[in-house]
Design a protein around this motif. Structure first.
Motif, PDB file in Angstrom:
ATOM      1  N   PRO A   1      27.585 -15.825  39.324  1.00  0.00           N
ATOM      2  CA  PRO A   1      26.212 -15.057  39.063  1.00  0.00           C
ATOM      3  C   PRO A   1      26.703 -13.921  38.483  1.00  0.00           C
ATOM      4  N   PRO A   2      27.591 -12.830  38.949  1.00  0.00           N
ATOM      5  CA  PRO A   2      27.625 -11.456  38.319  1.00  0.00           C
ATOM      6  C   PRO A   2      28.252 -11.851  36.862  1.00  0.00           C
ATOM      7  N   GLN A   3      29.036 -12.714  36.640  1.00  0.00           N
ATOM      8  CA  GLN A   3      29.617 -12.780  35.257  1.00  0.00           C
ATOM      9  C   GLN A   3      28.559 -13.350  34.347  1.00  0.00           C
ATOM     10  N   ARG A   4      27.607 -14.280  34.920  1.00  0.00           N
ATOM     11  CA  ARG A   4      26.456 -14.825  34.156  1.00  0.00           C
ATOM     12  C   ARG A   4      25.417 -13.706  33.833  1.00  0.00           C
ATOM     13  N   ILE A   5      25.150 -12.837  34.630  1.00  0.00           N
ATOM     14  CA  ILE A   5      24.201 -11.551  34.461  1.00  0.00           C
ATOM     15  C   ILE A   5      24.828 -10.568  33.632  1.00  0.00           C
ATOM     16  N   GLY A   6      26.134 -10.389  33.477  1.00  0.00           N
ATOM     17  CA  GLY A   6      26.769  -9.481  32.680  1.00  0.00           C
ATOM     18  C   GLY A   6      26.880 -10.090  31.395  1.00  0.00           C
ATOM     19  N   LEU A   7      26.996 -11.226  31.091  1.00  0.00           N
ATOM     20  CA  LEU A   7      26.949 -11.918  29.727  1.00  0.00           C
ATOM     21  C   LEU A   7      25.378 -11.929  29.137  1.00  0.00           C
ATOM     22  N   LEU A   8      24.641 -12.194  29.942  1.00  0.00           N
ATOM     23  CA  LEU A   8      23.209 -12.335  29.536  1.00  0.00           C
ATOM     24  C   LEU A   8      22.585 -10.981  29.381  1.00  0.00           C
ATOM     25  N   ALA A   9      22.909  -9.936  29.790  1.00  0.00           N
ATOM     26  CA  ALA A   9      22.578  -8.484  29.826  1.00  0.00           C
ATOM     27  C   ALA A   9      23.039  -7.952  28.592  1.00  0.00           C
ATOM     28  N   GLN A  10      24.273  -8.505  28.275  1.00  0.00           N
ATOM     29  CA  GLN A  10      24.777  -7.948  27.056  1.00  0.00           C
ATOM     30  C   GLN A  10      24.166  -8.583  25.991  1.00  0.00           C
ATOM     31  N   LYS A  11      23.859  -9.989  26.125  1.00  0.00           N
ATOM     32  CA  LYS A  11      23.012 -10.798  24.966  1.00  0.00           C
ATOM     33  C   LYS A  11      21.904 -10.147  24.816  1.00  0.00           C
ATOM     34  N   GLY A  12      21.354  -9.635  25.901  1.00  0.00           N
ATOM     35  CA  GLY A  12      19.787  -9.244  25.725  1.00  0.00           C
ATOM     36  C   GLY A  12      19.775  -7.887  24.853  1.00  0.00           C
ATOM     37  N   VAL A  13      20.453  -6.992  25.136  1.00  0.00           N
ATOM     38  CA  VAL A  13      20.671  -5.742  24.367  1.00  0.00           C
ATOM     39  C   VAL A  13      20.968  -6.171  22.936  1.00  0.00           C
ATOM     40  N   TYR A  14      21.846  -7.188  22.723  1.00  0.00           N
ATOM     41  CA  TYR A  14      22.067  -7.492  21.285  1.00  0.00           C
ATOM     42  C   TYR A  14      20.801  -8.015  20.849  1.00  0.00           C
ATOM     43  N   GLU A  15      19.997  -8.999  21.416  1.00  0.00           N
ATOM     44  CA  GLU A  15      18.962  -9.499  20.769  1.00  0.00           C
ATOM     45  C   GLU A  15      17.558  -8.544  20.505  1.00  0.00           C
TER      46      GLU A  15
ATOM     47  N   GLN B   1      15.001  -7.948  34.906  1.00  0.00           N
ATOM     48  CA  GLN B   1      14.938  -6.374  35.428  1.00  0.00           C
ATOM     49  C   GLN B   1      15.462  -5.695  34.411  1.00  0.00           C
ATOM     50  N   ILE B   2      16.806  -6.034  34.150  1.00  0.00           N
ATOM     51  CA  ILE B   2      17.708  -5.378  33.232  1.00  0.00           C
ATOM     52  C   ILE B   2      17.097  -5.096  31.833  1.00  0.00           C
ATOM     53  N   LEU B   3      16.133  -6.366  31.450  1.00  0.00           N
ATOM     54  CA  LEU B   3      15.653  -6.338  30.209  1.00  0.00           C
ATOM     55  C   LEU B   3      14.656  -5.488  30.089  1.00  0.00           C
ATOM     56  N   ARG B   4      13.712  -5.259  31.129  1.00  0.00           N
ATOM     57  CA  ARG B   4      12.646  -4.339  31.430  1.00  0.00           C
ATOM     58  C   ARG B   4      13.167  -2.841  31.450  1.00  0.00           C
ATOM     59  N   ASN B   5      14.492  -2.677  31.923  1.00  0.00           N
ATOM     60  CA  ASN B   5      14.964  -1.513  32.060  1.00  0.00           C
ATOM     61  C   ASN B   5      15.366  -0.662  30.541  1.00  0.00           C
ATOM     62  N   TYR B   6      15.930  -1.834  29.800  1.00  0.00           N
ATOM     63  CA  TYR B   6      16.259  -1.484  28.414  1.00  0.00           C
ATOM     64  C   TYR B   6      15.088  -1.429  27.614  1.00  0.00           C
ATOM     65  N   TYR B   7      14.193  -2.344  27.783  1.00  0.00           N
ATOM     66  CA  TYR B   7      12.891  -1.993  26.992  1.00  0.00           C
ATOM     67  C   TYR B   7      12.203  -0.712  27.023  1.00  0.00           C
ATOM     68  N   ASP B   8      12.195  -0.143  28.409  1.00  0.00           N
ATOM     69  CA  ASP B   8      11.685   1.098  28.752  1.00  0.00           C
ATOM     70  C   ASP B   8      12.257   2.112  28.249  1.00  0.00           C
ATOM     71  N   ASP B   9      13.720   2.207  28.242  1.00  0.00           N
ATOM     72  CA  ASP B   9      14.612   3.179  27.786  1.00  0.00           C
ATOM     73  C   ASP B   9      15.773   2.566  26.967  1.00  0.00           C
ATOM     74  N   PRO B  10      15.573   2.150  25.753  1.00  0.00           N
ATOM     75  CA  PRO B  10      16.575   1.646  24.715  1.00  0.00           C
ATOM     76  C   PRO B  10      17.733   2.531  24.393  1.00  0.00           C
ATOM     77  N   VAL B  11      18.881   2.710  25.067  1.00  0.00           N
ATOM     78  CA  VAL B  11      19.745   3.610  24.969  1.00  0.00           C
ATOM     79  C   VAL B  11      20.353   3.950  23.399  1.00  0.00           C
ATOM     80  N   LEU B  12      20.296   2.441  22.818  1.00  0.00           N
ATOM     81  CA  LEU B  12      20.927   2.492  21.474  1.00  0.00           C
ATOM     82  C   LEU B  12      19.735   2.934  20.311  1.00  0.00           C
ATOM     83  N   GLU B  13      18.542   2.907  20.819  1.00  0.00           N
ATOM     84  CA  GLU B  13      17.414   3.149  19.627  1.00  0.00           C
ATOM     85  C   GLU B  13      17.865   4.582  19.030  1.00  0.00           C
ATOM     86  N   GLY B  14      17.762   4.329  17.541  1.00  0.00           N
ATOM     87  CA  GLY B  14      17.918   5.620  16.785  1.00  0.00           C
ATOM     88  C   GLY B  14      19.340   5.914  16.375  1.00  0.00           C
TER      89      GLY B  14
END
Length: 273
Positions: A53-67, A103-116
């Protein structure tokens, strides 16, 4: 990546050979043996193919930022999080994975650290092994593997290598150091820094930078890791019955978190316990 090819190094291998500071009592060389010397055995291959599960979460989180950045408009749409979750096929994941990734996707949506940011490279996590960097010095020669999550340039043209994390584990600075060695060869004309960002805790590390002489020292350490591991693989190939001597076990409570506890004769944790 070949098992018995020329010497190679990576952060993953470094962490398998040398434990992080404070983690010495839980470090087991036999785990490295299973992963790096016996990875083609059917039962080992099967265990390695199962993501936790931790590995899966990490992979999906990375892919979420990419998407989010591949479909940039989603960062500005009210249902952006839901649309990225659909792209990730999150509904097919286990409940714990779904909840934490949402929750990770919500965090990133609220504060996209790569924006700009001027992004040079952003991986989805599905690219496989990166092309090796050949490091050929007078005293050593090895291949370096370094998969970087994200590379962007700061306004002053400094190269910034950012590694995304999830969970509660502490940042291991050695990973950033490997990236900085890699950047020395991939982007030789640019000054580089590195940092970590935990997508789950919304926590960033301090910037990590090193001098040229410090990079020389890190490179030498990686060369030692590569050579030591190569010697261990060669000895195992010549004497497979000496597996537990070449890759000595360190059984303990931590065995329950090892993917090989079901096949390791030294494991302190068995499924029936």
């Amino acid at each position: 990546m070949p098992i018995f090819g020329p010497p190679f190094a990576s952060y993953h291998l470094w962490s398998l050979v040398v434990p992080a500071v404070g983690q010495e009592r839980w470090h087991c060389q036999m785990k490295r043996g299973f992963i790096k010397a016996r990875q083609k055995e059917s039962i080992v291959k099967e265990l390695l193919s199962k993501s936790t599960p931790p590995q899966r979460i990490g992979l999906l989180a990375q892919k979420g930022v990419y998407e989010f950045h591949h479909h940039h408009r989603l960062l500005n749409q009210p249902d952006g999080v839901e649309k990225v979750a659909k792209l990730l096929k999150l509904s097919t994941a286990a409940d714990e994975v779904q909840q934490r990734v949402i929750q990770i996707l919500r965090n990133y949506y609220d504060d996209p650290v790569l924006e700009g940011k001027h992004i040079i490279e952003l991986t989805s996590g599905e690219e496989g092994f990166p092309k090796p960097i050949l490091i050929d010095q007078e005293d050593y020669r090895f291949r370096l593997y370094a998969m970087m999550d994200c590379v962007f340039t700061e306004p002053d043209r400094t190269l910034h290598i950012l590694d995304f994390k999830t969970g509660k584990s502490a940042f291991d600075q050695r990973q950033a150091l490997v990236y900085l060695v890699a950047a020395r060869y991939l982007y030789p004309k640019q000054r580089a820094v590195a940092s970590f960002y935990n997508l789950e805790q919304c926590k960033k590390s301090a910037l990590i930078s090193v001098t040229s002489s410090q990079l020389d020292g890190i490179e030498s350490q990686l060369a030692i890791v590569a050579q030591q591991h190569q010697q261990d693989l060669h000895e195992y190939k010549q004497n497979p019955d000496r597996f537990s001597h070449i890759f000595p076990p360190n059984p303990g409570f931590h065995c329950r978190y090892c993917p090989f506890h079901t096949i390791c004769e030294f494991s302190a944790f068995k499924p029936s316990q």
